[in-house]
Design a protein around this motif. Structure first.
Motif, PDB file in Angstrom:
ATOM      1  N   SER A  65     -13.775  14.751 -14.885  1.00 17.62           N
ATOM      2  CA  SER A  65     -13.555  16.179 -14.617  1.00 17.62           C
ATOM      3  C   SER A  65     -14.727  16.816 -13.872  1.00 17.62           C
ATOM      4  O   SER A  65     -14.513  17.700 -13.039  1.00 17.62           O
ATOM      5  CB  SER A  65     -13.241  16.939 -15.897  1.00 17.62           C
ATOM      6  N   THR A 125      -9.504  16.857 -19.025  1.00 17.62           N
ATOM      7  CA  THR A 125      -9.233  18.206 -18.564  1.00 17.62           C
ATOM      8  C   THR A 125      -9.321  18.222 -17.055  1.00 17.62           C
ATOM      9  O   THR A 125     -10.161  17.564 -16.465  1.00 17.62           O
ATOM     10  CB  THR A 125     -10.241  19.218 -19.143  1.00 17.62           C
ATOM     11  N   ARG A 126      -8.458  18.951 -16.462  1.00 20.26           N
ATOM     12  CA  ARG A 126      -8.481  19.087 -15.017  1.00 20.26           C
ATOM     13  C   ARG A 126      -8.563  20.564 -14.707  1.00 20.26           C
ATOM     14  O   ARG A 126      -7.903  21.372 -15.340  1.00 20.26           O
ATOM     15  CB  ARG A 126      -7.215  18.513 -14.394  1.00 20.26           C
TER      16      ARG A 126
END
Length: 120
Positions: free
Chosen positions: A72, A111-112
């Motif tokens: 990320s 998570t992006r």
């Protein structure tokens, strides 16, 4: 060898291949821009020592900003630097190698950044 060990080794090989692919698409000027995008995490005196992509990636790994299953941070840096080509390479690795779908991302530790979805 145990199946999990083989799988982990394969992931490391594929992660190394990703970093090589990214490196081959980053010029020295690009690297300066990428380092500038993460200047808050790299002390200025240390930034000057990072003259190549491999040194930059190694620095990020040593400071827990990058690993085979934690991408990320570089996704964010690539987006800040307006490099959708590099971001796309990382997203493809995440999907194909780590087998993380968009649905799983919201339920996992992956998570992006929301705006990265448009590059997929």
């Amino acid at each position: 060898m145990f199946p999990q060990r083989i799988m982990a080794d394969t992931e490391l090989v594929q992660f190394a291949a990703l970093l090589d692919d990214l490196s081959s698409n980053i010029t020295p000027e690009d690297l300066n821009q990428l380092k500038l995008a993460c200047k808050e995490d790299i002390p200025s005196n240390r930034s000057q020592e990072l003259t190549g992509c491999k040194e930059w990636f190694n620095f990020l790994e040593k400071h827990d900003k990058l690993s085979k299953d934690n991408l990320s941070y570089i996704e964010h840096v690539f987006e800040l630097s307006r490099r959708p080509d590099l971001l796309t390479m990382v997203l493809e690795y995440r999907t194909k190698v780590l087998k993380v779908s968009e649905e799983q991302e919201s339920e996992s530790k992956f998570t992006r950044i929301p705006s990265a979805i448009k590059y997929k």
